[in-house]
Design a protein around this motif. Structure first.
Motif, PDB file in Angstrom:
ATOM      1  N   LYS A  74       0.823  -1.212   0.000  1.00 46.17           N
ATOM      2  CA  LYS A  74       0.000   0.000   0.000  1.00 46.17           C
ATOM      3  C   LYS A  74       0.859   1.265   0.000  1.00 46.17           C
ATOM      4  O   LYS A  74       0.488   2.273  -0.599  1.00 46.17           O
ATOM      5  N   VAL A  75       1.977   1.227   0.697  1.00 47.17           N
ATOM      6  CA  VAL A  75       2.875   2.377   0.696  1.00 47.17           C
ATOM      7  C   VAL A  75       3.395   2.623  -0.713  1.00 47.17           C
ATOM      8  O   VAL A  75       3.405   3.766  -1.202  1.00 47.17           O
ATOM      9  N   LEU A  76       3.805   1.552  -1.389  1.00 51.78           N
ATOM     10  CA  LEU A  76       4.313   1.692  -2.760  1.00 51.78           C
ATOM     11  C   LEU A  76       3.217   2.166  -3.706  1.00 51.78           C
ATOM     12  O   LEU A  76       3.450   2.982  -4.593  1.00 51.78           O
ATOM     13  N   ALA A  77       2.003   1.672  -3.498  1.00 50.31           N
ATOM     14  CA  ALA A  77       0.898   2.043  -4.389  1.00 50.31           C
ATOM     15  C   ALA A  77       0.532   3.518  -4.269  1.00 50.31           C
ATOM     16  O   ALA A  77       0.106   4.140  -5.247  1.00 50.31           O
ATOM     17  N   ASN A  78       0.687   4.091  -3.082  1.00 47.40           N
ATOM     18  CA  ASN A  78       0.304   5.485  -2.863  1.00 47.40           C
ATOM     19  C   ASN A  78       1.417   6.489  -3.154  1.00 47.40           C
ATOM     20  O   ASN A  78       1.196   7.695  -3.095  1.00 47.40           O
ATOM     21  N   ALA A  79       2.620   5.984  -3.436  1.00 48.93           N
ATOM     22  CA  ALA A  79       3.729   6.882  -3.768  1.00 48.93           C
ATOM     23  C   ALA A  79       3.505   7.485  -5.161  1.00 48.93           C
ATOM     24  O   ALA A  79       2.765   6.947  -5.987  1.00 48.93           O
ATOM     25  N   THR A  80       4.154   8.617  -5.405  1.00 47.70           N
ATOM     26  CA  THR A  80       4.071   9.288  -6.706  1.00 47.70           C
ATOM     27  C   THR A  80       5.473   9.692  -7.144  1.00 47.70           C
ATOM     28  O   THR A  80       6.438   9.592  -6.370  1.00 47.70           O
ATOM     29  N   ASP A  81       5.579  10.169  -8.353  1.00 47.24           N
ATOM     30  CA  ASP A  81       6.875  10.654  -8.815  1.00 47.24           C
ATOM     31  C   ASP A  81       7.339  11.835  -7.965  1.00 47.24           C
ATOM     32  O   ASP A  81       8.536  12.002  -7.712  1.00 47.24           O
ATOM     33  N   ALA A  82       6.387  12.659  -7.535  1.00 44.78           N
ATOM     34  CA  ALA A  82       6.729  13.836  -6.734  1.00 44.78           C
ATOM     35  C   ALA A  82       7.034  13.479  -5.284  1.00 44.78           C
ATOM     36  O   ALA A  82       7.734  14.224  -4.587  1.00 44.78           O
ATOM     37  N   TRP A  85       8.143   6.590  -2.213  1.00 47.25           N
ATOM     38  CA  TRP A  85       7.548   5.806  -1.130  1.00 47.25           C
ATOM     39  C   TRP A  85       8.147   6.134   0.224  1.00 47.25           C
ATOM     40  O   TRP A  85       7.428   6.227   1.230  1.00 47.25           O
ATOM     41  N   TRP A  86       9.472   6.329   0.291  1.00 49.18           N
ATOM     42  CA  TRP A  86      10.122   6.580   1.577  1.00 49.18           C
ATOM     43  C   TRP A  86       9.771   7.961   2.110  1.00 49.18           C
ATOM     44  O   TRP A  86       9.689   8.172   3.325  1.00 49.18           O
ATOM     45  N   SER A 190       9.266  -5.594 -11.848  1.00 51.15           N
ATOM     46  CA  SER A 190       9.806  -4.570 -12.743  1.00 51.15           C
ATOM     47  C   SER A 190       9.148  -3.205 -12.556  1.00 51.15           C
ATOM     48  O   SER A 190       9.757  -2.172 -12.839  1.00 51.15           O
ATOM     49  N   ASP A 191       7.907  -3.192 -12.077  1.00 54.41           N
ATOM     50  CA  ASP A 191       7.203  -1.906 -11.937  1.00 54.41           C
ATOM     51  C   ASP A 191       7.381  -1.279 -10.555  1.00 54.41           C
ATOM     52  O   ASP A 191       6.771  -0.257 -10.249  1.00 54.41           O
ATOM     53  N   GLU A 192       8.227  -1.878  -9.717  1.00 52.78           N
ATOM     54  CA  GLU A 192       8.462  -1.336  -8.378  1.00 52.78           C
ATOM     55  C   GLU A 192       9.765  -0.545  -8.350  1.00 52.78           C
ATOM     56  O   GLU A 192      10.692  -0.829  -9.126  1.00 52.78           O
ATOM     57  N   PRO A 193       9.877   0.465  -7.481  1.00 51.52           N
ATOM     58  CA  PRO A 193      11.082   1.304  -7.441  1.00 51.52           C
ATOM     59  C   PRO A 193      12.341   0.486  -7.134  1.00 51.52           C
ATOM     60  O   PRO A 193      12.299  -0.477  -6.352  1.00 51.52           O
TER      61      PRO A 193
END
Length: 469
Positions: A74-82, A85-86, A190-193
């Motif tokens: 969920k943390v990764l899903a809610n992250a954005t380019d701006a 996640w961290w 592949s789609d994860e940071p």
């Protein structure tokens, strides 16, 4: 007397006997920081704050660990380019900390982030593989699963059979031997940071949710500790899986399992997934934080709490009675102050020892208030001192003493100072009218004050005012 707690695993009340009577050890599942806290999160944290405070009163020391899950789907899903996640995780962590502090929840002894204990998680996973209770997926994904059928005691916490359980949905099922097997390690995708993965013997990836708490609890409290806490919704699968993987690794793990009830809305659990939540920040912006604390504590910690407008109104009125009594008692009884009996009232202690029955403890506080007010009304100031001291001590234990330093400024500030100045002016005018024997003017001033919801009390030490509660 002995503290008795409801142990979820035993499904019964048990006498609480800590491993070390001088240092109770306690681990509580903290937030997954994908979005800001709702009022249900705050109620859960408050439940264990109250338990911790009572354990400290009884045993003197509590080592209290509450984790932060800062890496998760969920943390990764809610992250954005701006906001990577961290960065999102850190910002939301601060929002939780502010909400907790806002209602006087004590900070934990340790508050570890999951990302700081990845080596310990990998050690635990390797041990489970060596013991035959976990396996790397054969599909080359890098996933590692706990083999639930390898551990005969799986289901011991919630008393379920494996065949009656739903399939675990925390990873792609292709590499599983059994649908109920759950992920210990998740191979990178592949789609994860790129910075959300760690090197491991099974390939780059990140830990599963359940292994995080097992590893952090052991790291900070050892292989066996007293209490594991969390919300009722965490019993399965999270706590069931924690118990299985830790005991399968050879650790005794938690001796007592304590779960708080949920905040509900029209009978449904308050949940982000259901969209029926109220953000803690909105509640705290609109209300006195001490009122919020009282309202959230007023129901037994294991019960569901359906918050309504009357919840806040009743809490505000109850706190008004406490505040008025303490101000009155300290003002009137102080001239006759003697040595009050040490210790808490028996009714309060019995309530708290009975599975942390805060509603009964609050009733004991208001019983002392009624008794003390009756003594003050009768001019028995010296006798009233015991009730005053009892109320002070009981409210301090529960963190609801309005005169405590943590609540300094609550309900105060410029508005309170302005109101006090106006009322004091009217009191002076009324006193002058009475001195001049202008009874009509004195009555008009008294009636105007009463119409504003303010009560005057004439004492040998002068006239004092309070807002009707």
């Amino acid at each position: 007397m002995t503290l008795r707690l409801y142990d979820t695993r035993a499904q019964d009340l048990r006498d609480f006997v800590p491993l070390d009577p001088g240092n109770v050890t306690m681990y509580v599942c903290g937030p997954t920081v994908q979005s800001g806290p709702h009022i249900g999160h705050v109620r859960a944290a408050l439940s264990f704050d109250l338990l911790r405070r009572w354990l400290e009163k009884r045993h003197g020391r509590v080592t209290f660990v509450r984790n932060v899950t800062d890496i998760d789907d969920k943390v990764l899903a809610n992250a954005t380019d701006a906001e990577p996640w961290w960065a999102l995780a850190y910002r939301i962590e601060q929002e939780f900390a502010a909400a907790y502090a806002g209602i006087g929840i004590l900070p934990p002894t340790y508050e570890p982030r999951a990302t700081a204990s990845v080596p310990q998680m990998q050690e635990l996973i390797a041990l489970l593989i060596d013991r035959g209770h976990a396996y790397p997926a054969a599909d080359g994904s890098g996933d590692v699963y706990f083999d639930v059928r390898s551990w005969a005691e799986y289901g011991a916490l919630t008393h379920q059979s494996i065949d009656a359980m739903e399939a675990a949905e925390d990873a792609d099922p292709r590499g599983k031997r059994n649908p109920q097997d759950f992920a210990l390690w998740k191979g990178s995708k592949s789609d994860e940071p790129a910075d959300a993965r760690w090197v491991s013997p099974w390939g780059e990836g990140r830990p599963g949710w359940h292994i995080e708490c097992s590893a952090m609890a052991k790291r900070y409290l050892g292989p066996e500790f007293d209490i594991h806490g969390g919300g009722l919704d965490l019993r399965f699968p999270h706590h069931e899986n924690e118990l299985a993987q830790s005991t399968a690794a050879g650790d005794a793990f938690a001796r007592y399992w304590v779960h708080n009830g949920l905040v509900t809305v029209n009978g449904q659990k308050m949940s982000k997934s259901l969209g029926n939540f109220t953000l803690a920040a909105d509640v705290l912006a609109a209300r006195d934080p001490l009122v919020v604390r009282y309202a959230l504590a007023a129901a037994h910690y294991r019960s569901s709490l359906d918050l309504t407008e009357s919840s806040w109104t009743e809490a505000e009125a109850a706190l008004g009675r406490i505040r008025t009594f303490l101000e009155r008692g300290e003002r009137l009884a102080k001239p006759g102050w003697g040595q009050a009996k040490e210790g808490l009232p028996q009714e309060f202690v019995e309530a708290m020892d009975d599975d942390l029955s805060v509603p009964r403890a609050l009733a004991a506080i208001h019983t002392s208030i009624r008794s003390g007010n009756a003594l003050l009304d009768a001019g028995k100031y010296d006798e009233a001192r015991q009730d005053v001291m009892d109320v002070i001590q009981m409210t301090l234990v529960l963190g609801i003493n309005p005169h405590s330093s943590q609540w300094n400024g609550t309900g105060g500030g410029a508005e309170a100072a302005a109101l006090d100045a106006l009322v004091q002016t009217m009191i002076t005018q009324r006193a002058q009218a009475r001195a001049d024997k202008d009874w009509a003017a004195a009555d008009r001033i008294r009636d105007a004050i009463a119409a504003a919801g303010i009560t005057l009390e004439d004492t040998p030490a002068g006239t004092h005012w309070s807002i009707d509660g």
